[in-house]
Scaffold this motif. Structure first.
Motif, short mmCIF file in Angstrom:
data_model
loop_
_atom_site.label_atom_id
_atom_site.label_comp_id
_atom_site.label_asym_id
_atom_site.label_seq_id
_atom_site.Cartn_x
_atom_site.Cartn_y
_atom_site.Cartn_z
N ARG A 152 -3.95 -4.46 -9.87
CA ARG A 152 -2.86 -5.20 -10.53
C ARG A 152 -2.93 -5.02 -12.05
NH1 ARG A 152 -2.82 -11.65 -11.52
NH2 ARG A 152 -1.10 -11.67 -13.02
N VAL A 153 -4.14 -5.04 -12.60
CA VAL A 153 -4.31 -4.90 -14.05
C VAL A 153 -3.84 -3.52 -14.50
CG1 VAL A 153 -5.98 -4.81 -15.92
CG2 VAL A 153 -6.21 -6.55 -14.14
N PHE A 154 -4.28 -2.50 -13.81
CA PHE A 154 -3.90 -1.15 -14.20
C PHE A 154 -2.41 -0.90 -14.00
CE2 PHE A 154 -8.45 0.61 -13.46
CZ PHE A 154 -8.82 0.15 -14.72
N SER A 155 -1.85 -1.48 -12.96
CA SER A 155 -0.41 -1.33 -12.72
C SER A 155 0.38 -1.95 -13.86
CB SER A 155 -0.04 -1.97 -11.39
OG SER A 155 1.37 -1.91 -11.17
N SER A 156 -0.09 -3.11 -14.35
CA SER A 156 0.58 -3.77 -15.47
C SER A 156 0.50 -2.92 -16.73
CB SER A 156 -0.05 -5.14 -15.71
OG SER A 156 0.57 -5.79 -16.81
N LEU A 157 -0.66 -2.32 -16.97
CA LEU A 157 -0.81 -1.46 -18.15
C LEU A 157 0.10 -0.23 -18.04
CD1 LEU A 157 -4.68 -1.52 -18.71
CD2 LEU A 157 -2.92 -2.69 -20.06
N GLU A 158 0.23 0.31 -16.86
CA GLU A 158 1.11 1.47 -16.67
C GLU A 158 2.55 1.13 -17.01
OE1 GLU A 158 -0.92 4.29 -13.25
OE2 GLU A 158 0.34 2.61 -12.61
N ARG A 159 3.02 -0.03 -16.55
CA ARG A 159 4.40 -0.43 -16.82
C ARG A 159 4.62 -0.69 -18.30
NH1 ARG A 159 3.47 -3.75 -12.36
NH2 ARG A 159 3.37 -5.58 -13.74
N THR A 160 3.62 -1.26 -18.96
CA THR A 160 3.77 -1.62 -20.37
C THR A 160 3.78 -0.40 -21.27
OG1 THR A 160 2.68 -3.74 -20.01
CG2 THR A 160 2.78 -2.95 -22.28
N TYR A 161 2.92 0.56 -20.99
CA TYR A 161 2.76 1.71 -21.88
C TYR A 161 3.34 3.02 -21.33
CZ TYR A 161 -0.28 -1.30 -24.63
OH TYR A 161 -0.77 -2.32 -25.40
N GLY A 162 3.76 3.03 -20.08
CA GLY A 162 4.32 4.24 -19.51
C GLY A 162 3.31 5.35 -19.34
N VAL A 163 2.04 5.01 -19.25
CA VAL A 163 0.96 5.99 -19.12
C VAL A 163 0.36 5.90 -17.72
CG1 VAL A 163 -1.30 6.70 -19.99
CG2 VAL A 163 0.47 5.92 -21.58
N LYS A 164 0.14 7.04 -17.10
CA LYS A 164 -0.43 7.07 -15.76
C LYS A 164 -1.93 6.84 -15.81
CE LYS A 164 -0.52 7.82 -11.31
NZ LYS A 164 0.07 6.83 -10.37
N LEU A 165 -2.44 5.86 -15.01
CA LEU A 165 -3.86 5.58 -14.88
C LEU A 165 -4.33 6.03 -13.49
CD1 LEU A 165 -4.03 1.98 -16.43
CD2 LEU A 165 -4.30 4.18 -17.58
N ILE A 166 -5.31 6.89 -13.46
CA ILE A 166 -5.82 7.42 -12.19
C ILE A 166 -7.20 6.81 -11.91
CG2 ILE A 166 -6.51 9.52 -10.97
CD1 ILE A 166 -4.55 11.05 -12.75
N PHE A 167 -7.36 6.21 -10.74
CA PHE A 167 -8.63 5.57 -10.39
C PHE A 167 -8.74 5.50 -8.87
CE2 PHE A 167 -5.43 2.34 -10.58
CZ PHE A 167 -5.74 1.44 -9.57
N ASP A 168 -9.94 5.25 -8.40
CA ASP A 168 -10.20 5.11 -6.97
C ASP A 168 -10.00 3.64 -6.59
OD1 ASP A 168 -11.21 4.92 -4.39
OD2 ASP A 168 -12.80 6.39 -4.75
N GLU A 169 -8.85 3.35 -6.00
CA GLU A 169 -8.51 1.96 -5.70
C GLU A 169 -9.48 1.35 -4.68
OE1 GLU A 169 -4.62 -0.72 -4.35
OE2 GLU A 169 -4.42 1.42 -4.84
N ASP A 170 -9.93 2.12 -3.71
CA ASP A 170 -10.87 1.60 -2.70
C ASP A 170 -12.21 1.26 -3.33
OD1 ASP A 170 -8.99 1.87 -0.72
OD2 ASP A 170 -9.62 3.90 -0.17
N ALA A 171 -12.69 2.12 -4.22
CA ALA A 171 -14.00 1.88 -4.84
C ALA A 171 -13.97 0.66 -5.75
CB ALA A 171 -14.42 3.10 -5.64
N LEU A 172 -12.78 0.35 -6.32
CA LEU A 172 -12.68 -0.78 -7.25
C LEU A 172 -12.01 -2.00 -6.61
CD1 LEU A 172 -11.57 1.14 -10.49
CD2 LEU A 172 -13.86 0.40 -9.86
N ALA A 173 -11.89 -2.02 -5.30
CA ALA A 173 -11.18 -3.11 -4.61
C ALA A 173 -11.83 -4.46 -4.85
CB ALA A 173 -11.09 -2.82 -3.12
N ALA A 174 -13.16 -4.49 -5.01
CA ALA A 174 -13.87 -5.77 -5.18
C ALA A 174 -13.89 -6.25 -6.62
CB ALA A 174 -15.30 -5.63 -4.66
N CYS A 175 -13.34 -5.48 -7.56
CA CYS A 175 -13.39 -5.83 -8.99
C CYS A 175 -12.26 -6.80 -9.34
CB CYS A 175 -13.28 -4.58 -9.85
SG CYS A 175 -14.65 -3.43 -9.66
N LEU A 176 -12.63 -7.94 -9.91
CA LEU A 176 -11.65 -8.93 -10.39
C LEU A 176 -11.83 -9.11 -11.89
CD1 LEU A 176 -11.95 -11.64 -7.57
CD2 LEU A 176 -10.29 -9.76 -7.76
N VAL A 177 -10.73 -9.37 -12.57
CA VAL A 177 -10.77 -9.44 -14.04
C VAL A 177 -10.15 -10.75 -14.51
CG1 VAL A 177 -9.92 -8.38 -16.17
CG2 VAL A 177 -10.63 -6.94 -14.27
N ASN A 178 -10.82 -11.38 -15.51
CA ASN A 178 -10.29 -12.55 -16.20
C ASN A 178 -10.24 -12.21 -17.69
OD1 ASN A 178 -10.14 -15.03 -14.22
ND2 ASN A 178 -12.04 -13.95 -13.73
#
Length: 376
Positions: free
Chosen positions: A312-338
């Motif tokens: 969700r965080v990376f998707s928000s950054l992509e919409r805001t800046y129009g830049v593609k972020l490439i990452f392994d969604e499965d590997a980072l599935a357990a990561c939560l950000v505050n």
């Protein structure tokens, strides 16, 4: 735009396209000058004089135009003039005085002066650095078949140029822009030397083309910056909004002439840039140095994340800046950000996020690749 109506015969000698027309080496130049003469019939006599002088110089020197040879010919001519003058002076005591303009030695001196001026002109014309076939001067004066207006910014501040389709070009100092008074063909084509920001009105039926120092930028409607100064070794195109395609001028024109529909180039989206290396003939795609939010108001820059998934965080950054972020969604599935962002730029936000989840990132081909072992 050059005002050829003010030219005298000698002025035409120093114009590359005029010489190409006279010597028959450029069909494009012939088309331009024949059209110009049809529109300016009162200048036919002066252009004919210039052409006769060019032909005379070419006929006399083209086979053996070495420095020593020309210098020798001039010395011979001047020597003959001097001998004639001495002879006439000796005869003046025995014959009636002949008007100065009718004396043979005087005609020799005049001929010598004309020849000397012709030699100097030949040297100047043939030793001028010839503009490259894809340079701003050559393209705008020789290749184009329609009259162009030119705006030159010699000041210290940027100036705005309004084009006939409503597009606005912000022309930076030490820059020149040539464009038709009306876009009446299948494309909207302009020519740039220097740096300018383009805000192009969208028109899918009539693409907008910018020729700039061996590159062609093609858009339908967007805003972007083009930097293409004559003496710099690189051309840069930076996109603010929309989507543009950038090609080397040689590849683009070859494709147009052969009828190929697909041309190899670089497609740029917001916050991406293209750098064209003129020496290596290579297009390089990257992110701009400081990616900006696509919408510059405060709410769009402010981002608050509470127990948010990394996707969700990376998707928000992509919409805001129009830049593609490439990452392994499965590997980072357990990561939560505050985290809460306000004035930070894109790179600063990525630094915080990556430190939080133990990741790293790098910019590759205009995109951002995030690497992480995941969160436990």
């Amino acid at each position: 735009m050059i005002n050829y109506r003010t030219y005298e015969a000698e002025d035409f000698l120093f114009d590359e396209s005029f010489r190409q027309w006279t010597t028959g080496t450029s069909p494009q130049a012939a088309h331009f000058w024949e059209q110009w003469l049809a529109q300016n019939p009162d200048r036919a006599e002066v252009t004919q004089q210039a052409q006769e002088l060019i032909h005379a110089l070419n006929d006399h020197y083209q086979d053996d135009a070495t420095d020593d040879r020309i210098e020798l010919e001039v010395k011979k001519l001047m020597s003959k003039a001097a001998e004639r003058r001495e002879t006439e002076q000796e005869e003046e005591t025995e014959h009636p005085v002949i008007p100065l303009g009718q004396r043979p030695w005087w005609r020799w001196a005049v001929a010598a002066s004309i020849m000397l001026m012709g030699v100097s002109t030949w040297f100047y014309v043939n030793r001028l650095p010839k503009p490259a076939l894809d340079s701003y001067e050559y393209v705008t004066r020789t290749v184009t078949t329609i009259p162009l207006e030119e705006k030159v910014n010699t000041g210290t501040k940027a100036i705005n140029v309004l084009l006939s389709d409503g597009s606005v070009v912000t022309l930076n100092p030490n820059s020149r822009l040539s464009y038709p008074s009306h876009f009446n063909t299948s494309a909207r084509t302009v020519y740039l030397s220097g740096e300018a920001f383009f805000d192009v009105v969208k028109n899918p039926a009539k693409p907008f083309l910018i020729y700039a120092n061996q590159t062609v930028t093609k858009v339908l409607g967007t805003s972007f910056l083009v930097r293409a100064y004559y003496r710099e070794k690189e051309v840069t195109v930076m996109v603010k909004t929309g989507r543009v395609s950038v090609y080397s001028q040689k590849d683009y024109e070859n494709a147009q002439q052969s009828g190929v529909r697909r041309v190899d180039g670089v497609v740029l989206t917001p916050n991406q840039q293209m750098t064209y290396n003129l020496e290596e003939n290579r297009l390089v795609k990257a992110l701009v140095e400081e990616p900006a939010a696509l919408i510059a108001n405060r709410p769009s820059r402010e981002q608050v994340f509470e127990d948010a998934s990394i996707a969700r965080v990376f998707s928000s950054l992509e919409r805001t800046y129009g830049v593609k972020l490439i990452f392994d969604e499965d590997a980072l599935a357990a990561c939560l950000v505050n985290v809460t962002f306000n004035e930070e730029n894109l790179m600063e936000r990525l630094d915080v996020i990556c430190q939080t989840i133990g990741a790293s990132y790098k910019v590759l081909d205009g995109q951002i690749v995030i690497t992480s072992k995941g969160c436990q």
